[in-house]
Design a protein around this motif. Structure first.
Motif, short mmCIF file in Angstrom:
data_model
loop_
_atom_site.label_atom_id
_atom_site.label_comp_id
_atom_site.label_asym_id
_atom_site.label_seq_id
_atom_site.Cartn_x
_atom_site.Cartn_y
_atom_site.Cartn_z
N UNK A 177 1.70 -2.71 -11.85
CA UNK A 177 1.00 -3.90 -12.36
C UNK A 177 1.22 -5.05 -11.37
N UNK A 178 0.40 -5.04 -10.31
CA UNK A 178 0.49 -6.06 -9.27
C UNK A 178 -0.73 -6.97 -9.33
N UNK A 179 -0.52 -8.27 -9.21
CA UNK A 179 -1.63 -9.23 -9.18
C UNK A 179 -2.30 -9.19 -7.81
N UNK A 183 6.16 7.10 0.19
CA UNK A 183 7.31 6.37 0.72
C UNK A 183 7.17 4.86 0.57
N UNK A 184 5.92 4.37 0.46
CA UNK A 184 5.74 2.92 0.35
C UNK A 184 4.28 2.54 0.23
N UNK A 185 4.07 1.22 0.28
CA UNK A 185 2.73 0.67 0.03
C UNK A 185 2.45 -0.48 1.00
N UNK A 186 1.16 -0.73 1.22
CA UNK A 186 0.72 -1.83 2.05
C UNK A 186 -0.64 -2.30 1.55
N UNK A 219 8.82 -1.71 -5.42
CA UNK A 219 7.75 -1.98 -6.39
C UNK A 219 7.97 -1.31 -7.74
N UNK A 220 9.04 -0.53 -7.88
CA UNK A 220 9.31 0.13 -9.15
C UNK A 220 9.41 -0.84 -10.33
N UNK A 221 9.97 -2.05 -10.14
CA UNK A 221 10.04 -2.97 -11.28
C UNK A 221 8.67 -3.38 -11.83
N UNK A 222 7.60 -3.17 -11.05
CA UNK A 222 6.26 -3.53 -11.50
C UNK A 222 5.57 -2.39 -12.25
N UNK A 256 4.18 -8.69 -4.58
CA UNK A 256 5.20 -7.75 -4.18
C UNK A 256 5.04 -7.18 -2.79
N UNK A 257 3.88 -7.40 -2.17
CA UNK A 257 3.63 -6.85 -0.83
C UNK A 257 3.44 -7.97 0.19
#
Length: 309
Positions: free
Chosen positions: A200-202, A145-148, A189-192, A281-282
């Protein structure tokens, strides 16, 4: 959507973050329920006027180890052995850590009793939103459902000693685990997502304002969907379960740097040090280390005569 758990005027609330404000959700709505589209009902409250807590209280917390670079560096630091164990390549290994040790994004972190080698670990965690069992990676995507952000605080001296018993870390990982600052829904976060299915998150880690680690989440060797599928093999994953990515490479923790450099540089964390982790993104979490309790004395093992009935 960004979902927060917070204290405001003495009340614990869940809400939707909109710019620099948060709006409360209907009474009784959980963060996971909110991620499926529950609309807020409260007036906007400035984030500056609330205290952010961990975005959810996880039912279980599985922490994986999916970054090869981290495994190699920490193995050299903790065990004095180079390379990566062959078994690591078989599957996305994890251990269960302590959900009662979860703290908020800006809470203080006490030094674990008896430790003098405190370390941080920069991770991203996926949150399960729907119950599932024996999932395929394709089906598992609909269950996340999501991320943290997750900071899996580690007492390296305790961890190194107790893992000689051939079990997972216990008190080496038992004092604190930061989650926050928000639960960011998966669609945000789908665009990443890259062509191989990785986000692909920094990732950036800093101690007292000095950057010590930088990596990309897409350097994981398994996707979160593959991790969720493995976690559900022969058992259930349920709403509120948290799956940590494991620590990223290139300075995602101090122990990896110690293994690469052959010395404790930067030094272990001490009271007064502040660790700040940022994930594209987070958001950002930042915790300050404080003195912890002294360990309660316990005896070493008693040598028994091994009597038989």
């Amino acid at each position: 959507m960004r979902i927060a758990t917070y204290l405001h005027e003495g009340r614990r609330c869940h809400g939707i973050v909109e710019d620099d404000t948060v709006r409360a959700l209907p009474e009784g709505t959980s963060p996971v329920q909110a991620a499926y589209g529950t609309r807020p009902v409260g007036p906007p409250v400035p984030l500056a006027d609330v205290r952010l807590l961990a975005p959810l209280e996880p039912a279980t917390l599985r922490d994986f180890v999916t970054f090869e670079e981290h495994v190699e560096g920490v193995r050299r630091s903790v065990d004095g052995v180079g390379g990566v164990p062959e078994a690591w390549y078989d599957a996305p290994t994890f251990y269960f850590t302590n959900p009662y040790a979860v703290i908020g994004p800006y809470d203080d972190v006490p030094v674990p009793p008896g430790s003098s080698l405190l370390d941080f670990e920069l991770e991203v965690a996926a949150v399960i939103g729907r119950e599932g069992r024996d999932l395929t990676p394709e089906r598992a995507r609909d269950h996340i459902v999501g991320y943290t952000i997750l900071n899996d605080w580690s007492a390296r001296d305790l961890q190194s000693r107790e893992m000689q018993v051939r079990l997972g870390p216990c008190k080496g990982k038992d004092t604190a685990a930061t989650l926050g600052p928000y639960l960011v829904t998966a669609d945000e976060l789908e665009p990443y997502r890259d062509g191989d299915g990785f986000l692909r998150l920094a990732l950036t880690a800093a101690v007292n304002g000095e950057v010590v680690g930088e990596d990309l989440l897409s350097n994981m060797s398994w996707t979160f969907e593959e991790m969720a599928a493995y976690a559900s093999r022969g058992t259930l994953v349920r709403p509120g379960d948290v799956l940590g990515s494991g620590t990223c490479g290139n300075g995602g923790c101090l122990a990896e740097l110690w293994g690469v450099r052959g010395e404790q540089s930067p030094p272990p964390l001490k009271p007064g040090d502040t660790v700040t982790l940022t994930v594209e993104g987070i958001g950002t979490v930042s915790n300050t280390v404080v003195a912890g309790a002294d360990p309660v004395p316990l005896p070493t093992a008693r040598l028994r005569r091994r009597e038989r009935p």
